[in-house]
Design an enzyme around this catalytic site. Structure first.
Site, mmCIF file in Angstrom:
data_model
loop_
_atom_site.group_PDB
_atom_site.id
_atom_site.type_symbol
_atom_site.label_atom_id
_atom_site.label_comp_id
_atom_site.label_asym_id
_atom_site.label_seq_id
_atom_site.Cartn_x
_atom_site.Cartn_y
_atom_site.Cartn_z
ATOM 1 N N ARG A 1 0.833 -1.200 0.000
ATOM 2 C CA ARG A 1 0.000 0.000 0.000
ATOM 3 C C ARG A 1 0.866 1.249 0.000
ATOM 4 O O ARG A 1 0.553 2.245 -0.657
ATOM 5 C CB ARG A 1 -0.944 -0.028 1.202
ATOM 6 C CG ARG A 1 -2.021 1.029 1.157
ATOM 7 C CD ARG A 1 -3.097 0.781 2.200
ATOM 8 N NE ARG A 1 -2.582 0.909 3.553
ATOM 9 C CZ ARG A 1 -3.275 0.595 4.659
ATOM 10 N NH1 ARG A 1 -4.518 0.148 4.562
ATOM 11 N NH2 ARG A 1 -2.744 0.743 5.849
ATOM 12 N N LYS B 1 -2.609 6.522 1.437
ATOM 13 C CA LYS B 1 -2.442 6.947 2.830
ATOM 14 C C LYS B 1 -1.475 8.116 2.852
ATOM 15 O O LYS B 1 -0.272 7.951 3.030
ATOM 16 C CB LYS B 1 -1.933 5.768 3.667
ATOM 17 C CG LYS B 1 -2.542 5.748 5.054
ATOM 18 C CD LYS B 1 -2.329 4.418 5.752
ATOM 19 C CE LYS B 1 -2.718 4.495 7.189
ATOM 20 N NZ LYS B 1 -4.178 4.528 7.437
ATOM 21 N N GLU C 1 -16.336 6.493 3.885
ATOM 22 C CA GLU C 1 -15.719 5.982 5.114
ATOM 23 C C GLU C 1 -15.664 7.107 6.133
ATOM 24 O O GLU C 1 -16.219 8.177 5.910
ATOM 25 C CB GLU C 1 -14.339 5.390 4.819
ATOM 26 C CG GLU C 1 -13.336 6.369 4.241
ATOM 27 C CD GLU C 1 -11.932 5.773 4.136
ATOM 28 O OE1 GLU C 1 -11.511 5.050 5.057
ATOM 29 O OE2 GLU C 1 -11.250 6.039 3.141
HETATM 30 C C1 LIG Z 1 -5.304 3.739 7.649
HETATM 31 C C2 LIG Z 1 -6.704 4.031 7.232
HETATM 32 C C3 LIG Z 1 -7.740 3.088 7.381
HETATM 33 C C4 LIG Z 1 -7.548 1.761 8.072
HETATM 34 O O1 LIG Z 1 -6.671 0.909 7.411
HETATM 35 P P1 LIG Z 1 -6.003 -0.325 8.161
HETATM 36 O O2 LIG Z 1 -5.054 -0.862 7.156
HETATM 37 O O3 LIG Z 1 -7.087 -1.290 8.474
HETATM 38 O O4 LIG Z 1 -5.365 0.200 9.394
HETATM 39 C C5 LIG Z 1 -8.997 3.427 6.890
HETATM 40 N N1 LIG Z 1 -9.242 4.634 6.327
HETATM 41 C C6 LIG Z 1 -8.278 5.560 6.194
HETATM 42 C C7 LIG Z 1 -8.617 6.873 5.567
HETATM 43 C C8 LIG Z 1 -6.981 5.300 6.635
HETATM 44 O O5 LIG Z 1 -6.039 6.232 6.505
#
Ligand SMILES: *Cc1c(COP(=O)(O)O)cnc(C)c1O
Length: 341
Positions: free
Chosen positions: A82, A184, A220
């Site tokens: 990722r 991210k 989300e």
């Molecule tokens: C990090 C993150 C998540 C959760 O991802 P995980 O890999 O399960 O920790 C969900 N939404 C956003 C916007 C994120 O930055």
């Protein structure tokens, strides 16, 4: 070697400086071999690309002690992949995925006394990140980068039981279509700060973001993906190109299907239909799943029938199965648990 004298059950989610961190620098088109260092500060140009134009990405994962005394982490290869995807979108060099996983190993080993003991509920949170480090004033990608990994012990996410949270539908958008919602990047968080401070000020725990183009579909929250449960126990998660692909959510979908025999579906979820779901949860590394009891849409409350007062039965089962896999009580799928020591 002895565990640090820390009150593991009461540390909360804050930064605690540990002994070592990993640093590698990218210069003249190549990453150096990197090293563990003791200095917890970063020294860069006042004009560094990260400071002017927010060229920075990050990851988050946890190391913890299993019942049989091993220190492990959960699917770090997916964080590596990722981060490589995030780097590509922000015109940053990719840190090789095998070296990413190796850096995690090095950092956890070098700070092994900070890994909370089994049963404490606490974990060692690991933060890999990368930023453009050289001076850039005309807008363009940096030519030099720093990749770092530090870790910090964090307390149990749910202290004194899990209470379903109340979230509100946000009037702010999180991510544009064809934007950066799927990576991210720090920039996605910078622009969510006002929305979350405002939500907290009004008594809500989180924001539910809708799709920016039509404001009819669930995306989300600021940092976690949604899972919904239908009356007939089907697990539904929103599908969208502007959602960050949560590793926890992807793992829970596999658990639902392969361990609990539930039907799973990733599809567009319209806001209009959420009242039909009977449970709702937010998935992310920090909490695994937090139950949502109520969504507030500008004063109109939508409750999830089986999860408004306490965590619903399906979300509870999902949570217990995944944490059981993580802690070594339940056999993990091949490659999910990376043993560090
Ligand atoms: C990090 C993150 C998540 C959760 O991802 P995980 O890999 O399960 O920790 C969900 N939404 C956003 C916007 C994120 O930055």
């Amino acid at each position: 070697m002895a565990k640090k004298d820390i009150d593991w059950g009461n540390i909360g989610f804050g930064y605690i400086k540990t002994d070592k961190r990993f640093v590698s620098n990218f210069k003249d088109g190549a990453w150096d071999e990197g090293a563990l260092i003791s200095d917890d500060t970063v020294t860069i140009s006042e004009c560094a690309c990260v400071l002017q134009y927010a060229q920075t990405i990050f990851e988050g994962l946890k190391a913890y002690t299993t019942e049989d005394g091993h220190v492990v982490c959960f699917r770090p290869d997916l964080n590596a992949k990722r981060m490589a995807d995030s780097a590509e979108r922000l015109e940053m060099p990719q840190f090789p995925e095998d070296r990413f996983v190796d850096a995690i190993h090095q950092v956890v080993k070098a700070n092994i006394d900070f890994v909370p003991p089994y049963g404490s509920g606490a974990t060692l949170y690991i933060r890999p990140y990368m930023f453009g480090s050289n001076a850039v004033i005309g807008v363009k990608p940096a030519q030099e980068y720093q990749f770092r990994v530090f870790c910090t012990p964090v307390g149990p996410y749910f202290k004194g039981g899990v209470k379903p949270i109340t979230i509100r539908v946000s009037d702010f958008d999180r991510a544009a279509p064809h934007g950066t919602g799927h990576i991210k990047a720090g920039l996605n968080y910078a622009m969510s700060l006002h929305a979350i401070v405002d939500a907290h000020g009004q008594g809500f725990d989180e924001n539910m973001y809708l799709d920016a183009a039509t404001r009819t579909k669930v995306e989300e929250t600021g940092g976690a993906n949604f899972l919904f449960v239908t009356k007939d126990k089907k697990i539904v998660t929103p599908k969208s190109n502007s959602i960050l692909p949560s590793i926890t959510r992807r793992s829970l979908m596999t658990v639902a299907k392969d361990y609990l025999g539930l039907e799973v579906e990733e599809r567009e979820v319209f806001f209009d239909e959420i009242g039909d779901f009977v449970e709702c949860g937010l998935c992310g590394t920090a909490a695994v799943i937090s139950p949502v009891g109520c969504v507030n849409d500008h004063g109109k409350e939508i409750f999830f029938e089986n999860g408004k007062d306490e965590m619903g039965p399906v979300i509870t089962e999902l949570r217990e199965t995944l944490t059981g896999i993580q802690m070594g009580h339940i056999k993990a799928p091949e490659g999910w648990i990376e043993v560090i020591e």
